[in-house]
Design a protein around this motif. Structure first.
Motif, short mmCIF file in Angstrom:
data_model
loop_
_atom_site.label_atom_id
_atom_site.label_comp_id
_atom_site.label_asym_id
_atom_site.label_seq_id
_atom_site.Cartn_x
_atom_site.Cartn_y
_atom_site.Cartn_z
N TRP A 7 47.40 67.77 -39.20
CA TRP A 7 47.17 66.35 -38.88
C TRP A 7 47.60 65.53 -40.08
O TRP A 7 47.25 65.84 -41.23
N PHE A 8 48.38 64.47 -39.83
CA PHE A 8 48.95 63.68 -40.91
C PHE A 8 48.11 62.46 -41.27
O PHE A 8 48.59 61.56 -41.96
N GLY A 9 46.88 62.44 -40.82
CA GLY A 9 46.01 61.33 -41.17
C GLY A 9 46.01 60.24 -40.11
O GLY A 9 46.52 60.42 -39.00
N PRO A 10 45.43 59.10 -40.42
CA PRO A 10 45.28 58.03 -39.42
C PRO A 10 46.59 57.56 -38.80
O PRO A 10 46.57 57.01 -37.70
N SER A 11 47.71 57.74 -39.49
CA SER A 11 49.00 57.31 -38.93
C SER A 11 49.57 58.31 -37.93
O SER A 11 50.56 58.02 -37.26
N ASP A 12 48.95 59.48 -37.83
CA ASP A 12 49.44 60.52 -36.91
C ASP A 12 49.29 60.03 -35.46
O ASP A 12 48.26 59.48 -35.08
N THR A 54 35.13 62.82 -37.72
CA THR A 54 34.59 61.78 -36.85
C THR A 54 35.54 61.46 -35.70
O THR A 54 36.74 61.26 -35.89
N LEU A 55 34.98 61.42 -34.50
CA LEU A 55 35.74 61.00 -33.32
C LEU A 55 35.84 59.47 -33.28
O LEU A 55 35.15 58.76 -34.01
N ALA A 56 36.69 58.98 -32.41
CA ALA A 56 36.90 57.53 -32.31
C ALA A 56 35.61 56.79 -31.96
O ALA A 56 35.41 55.65 -32.38
N CYS A 57 34.73 57.43 -31.21
CA CYS A 57 33.47 56.79 -30.82
C CYS A 57 32.42 56.83 -31.92
O CYS A 57 31.33 56.26 -31.76
N GLY A 58 32.72 57.54 -33.02
CA GLY A 58 31.78 57.65 -34.12
C GLY A 58 30.97 58.93 -34.12
O GLY A 58 30.24 59.20 -35.08
N SER A 59 31.09 59.73 -33.06
CA SER A 59 30.38 61.00 -32.99
C SER A 59 31.06 62.06 -33.86
O SER A 59 32.26 61.96 -34.14
N PRO A 60 30.34 63.11 -34.26
CA PRO A 60 30.95 64.18 -35.04
C PRO A 60 32.02 64.91 -34.23
O PRO A 60 31.84 65.18 -33.04
N SER A 61 33.13 65.23 -34.88
CA SER A 61 34.21 65.94 -34.20
C SER A 61 33.97 67.45 -34.17
O SER A 61 34.56 68.15 -33.35
N GLY A 62 33.12 67.94 -35.08
CA GLY A 62 32.94 69.37 -35.20
C GLY A 62 34.06 70.05 -35.96
O GLY A 62 34.09 71.28 -36.06
N LEU A 63 34.99 69.26 -36.51
CA LEU A 63 36.13 69.80 -37.25
C LEU A 63 35.99 69.43 -38.72
O LEU A 63 35.36 68.44 -39.08
N ALA A 64 36.61 70.25 -39.57
CA ALA A 64 36.59 69.98 -41.01
C ALA A 64 37.98 70.23 -41.58
O ALA A 64 38.79 70.98 -41.02
N TRP A 65 38.25 69.59 -42.70
CA TRP A 65 39.50 69.81 -43.44
C TRP A 65 39.38 71.16 -44.13
O TRP A 65 38.61 71.32 -45.06
N GLU A 66 40.18 72.14 -43.69
CA GLU A 66 40.07 73.51 -44.19
C GLU A 66 41.23 73.95 -45.06
O GLU A 66 41.08 74.85 -45.89
#
Length: 401
Positions: A7-12, A54-66
Motif C-alpha cells: 500500500w502506497f499510503g493515502p495517495s494509493d 483505520t477504516l474510512a468509517c473510523g473503525s479498526p481495520s485489523g491490519l498493521a504495518w508489518e
C-alpha cells in the motif's frame, strides 16, 4: 506464508477498506514522502501505522504495518561520496525508530539511478488484460534517442544495431515519448519522475565506478547497518535488480544467486537477508528461482511472488509480466520450496518461521482499466494473484499433510 499487500499510503488508489476485503493479514508500505537520506521520525511512522489500522468509517481495520518497503539507500551511499556519512547516520536512526514501532522487516535495494524499469506499463494482451513489459530494443531506443546518453550505442552488437535502426525508422515521436515516460516511472510512490537531464546528471556521478566498486560499497553499507539491525531484532532484506542485468552503462550487482551469496557472506548475520522477488530474478534465462529458495532460503526474509514470460532465448532480453501461475518461473515448485523452508524453521523454533509474502504486480483487468492505480499495482489483478497463490499453497500443504 504470511499474506501481505503493498500500500502506497493515502495517495494509493486502493484503499485500506478494499485491501481488507482481499483477506490479507498485513500491510507493506513506506514513507514515500520523506526524501531519501532523511530520518523517518517516530511521529511519521506512527501516523502511517494509524492510517493502516483505520477504516474510512473510523473503525479498526485489523491490519498493521508489518514490512517496510522500502527504506531507500541513497545514491551517495551507493557511491560512498558526498553526504554518505550523514545519510548512513539517518538510515541507522530510521532503523531504530522502525524497530521501536514494532516493525521487524525492512526491504531495500541497491540499484543505481533507476529502480524497476519497463518500456510499457500497460501492454495489451490477447485476453483483454494489460501487463508491464520490458522490450530490450525499445530500451536501447530510449537510451540513445531520449536520454541521449554518450556511448549508449557502444555496447550494441551488430544484431542489436540493426534491430534498433529498424525500430527507430518505424517509431514516431509520440511512441518514443511514451517509452521514455514508462522507463522514467521508476518505483511508484510520491513525487515526480526525473527527466532525461536529471538522469544524465545522476549517471555522470557514477563515472569510473565499476561493479567491484559497487560491491565494495554494498559491503561497507552492510557493515554499517547490519550489526545495528541484529541488535534491534530487525531483518534487512535486499531486493534483486529489476531487470536483473546492467542498464545505462551502470553495473547491477544483485541479479543472480552468486550475487546473493556475496551479499549473505559479506556480513554473516540473520539480520542480513534476501527479498526473493521471483519475477525480477526470473527475467534471466539462467535463473533457477526454486533452487535459489532451497539453497539460500534460510536467509530469505520477504517474498515477492509474480511471474514473467521471457520473449527471447537470450540470457538477458525482452520479457513481459504474465499471470502469477503461468510464466517461466515454476511457481508451484517455488511455493513448495517456501513451505519446506517454513517447516524447517518451525522445527528449529525460529520466530520468523512464517515468511511475509505479497502478490507482486499483476495484470490490469476488469475495473483496473479505469482505476488509474500505480503502475504494476492493480487491485483486481493482485487479488487474483493472491487467490491463486493462496490456493496453490493450501493444496501443496494438504498434499504433504
Amino acid at each position: 506464508m504470511r499474506q501481505t499487500w503493498r500500500w502506497f499510503g493515502p495517495s494509493d488508489r486502493t484503499t485500506i477498506d478494499e485491501i481488507r476485503q482481499c483477506g490479507v493479514e498485513g500491510i507493506v508500505t513506506a514513507l514515500h514522502h520523506v526524501p531519501p537520506g532523511q530520518v523517518w521520525t517516530p511521529e511519521e511512522i506512527a501516523l502511517r501505522q494509524a492510517e493502516v489500522a483505520t477504516l474510512a468509517c473510523g473503525s479498526p481495520s485489523g491490519l498493521a504495518w508489518e514490512v517496510v518497503e522500502s527504506l531507500p539507500v541513497t545514491e551517495a551511499i551507493k557511491q560512498r561520496r558526498g553526504p554518505c556519512a550523514d545519510h548512513i547516520a539517518a538510515y541507522r536512526e530510521s532503523l531504530r525508530n522502525i524497530a521501536a514501532a514494532g516493525i521487524r522487516t525492512v526491504c531495500y535495494n541497491f540499484m543505481p539511478v533507476l529502480d524497476w524499469t519497463r518500456t510499457q506499463l500497460a501492454a495489451p494482451t490477447p485476453e483483454g488484460t494489460a501487463c508491464m513489459r520490458y522490450d530490450h530494443i525499445d530500451f536501447a531506443l530510449f537510451d540513445a534517442f531520449v536520454l541521449e546518453r554518450p556511448g549508449a550505442q557502444d555496447g550494441w552488437d551488430d544484431a542489436t544495431a540493426r534491430a534498433v535502426a529498424e525500430r527507430r525508422a518505424e517509431t514516431d515521436a509520440e511512441r518514443l515519448d511514451g517509452i521514455g515516460q514508462a522507463v522514467l516511472s521508476g518505483l511508484p510512490g510520491e513525487g515526480a519522475a526525473p527527466g532525461p537531464a536529471q538522469i544524465r546528471e545522476r549517471l555522470a556521478e557514477y563515472d569510473g565506478l565499476t561493479a567491484d566498486d559497487l560491491r565494495d560499497n554494498l559491503a561497507a553499507f552492510l557493515q554499517e547497518v547490519v550489526p545495528l539491525a541484529e541488535e534491534l531484532g530487525l531483518r534487512l532484506c535486499c531486493h534483486p535488480d529489476d531487470p536483473p542485468f546492467p542498464l545505462l552503462g551502470l553495473p547491477r550487482i544483485m541479479s543472480t544467486e552468486a550475487d546473493y551469496r556475496f551479499l549473505t557472506e559479506a556480513v554473516d548475520s540473520p539480520a542480513n537477508g534476501i527479498t526473493l522477488c521471483s519475477g525480477s530474478l526470473g527475467a534471466r534465462g539462467d535463473a533457477d528461482v526454486p533452487g535459489l529458495m532451497r539453497r539460500l532460503g534460510h536467509r530469505v526474509s520477504f517474498l515477492h511472488l509474480r511471474n514473467v514470460r521471457r520473449e527471447t532465448p537470450a540470457l538477458t532480453g525482452s520479457f513481459h509480466e504474465s499471470d502469477h501461475l503461468d510464466g517461466d518461473v515454476d511457481m508451484a515448485d517455488l511455493v513448495a520450496a517456501v513451505l519446506e523452508e517454513e517447516t524447517r524453521r518451525r522445527t528449529e523454533g525460529r520466530a520468523d518461521h512464517q515468511i511475509p509474502m505479497r502478490p507482486d504486480h499483476g495484470r490490469e483487468m476488469l475495473e483496473d482499466h479505469d482505476r488509474g492505480a500505480q503502475a504494476g499495482y492493480p487491485l483486481v489483478g493482485r487479488m487474483r494473484g493472491l487467490a491463486e497463490i493462496r490456493g496453490l499453497a493450501l493444496g501443496l500443504a494438504r498434499r504433504e499433510a
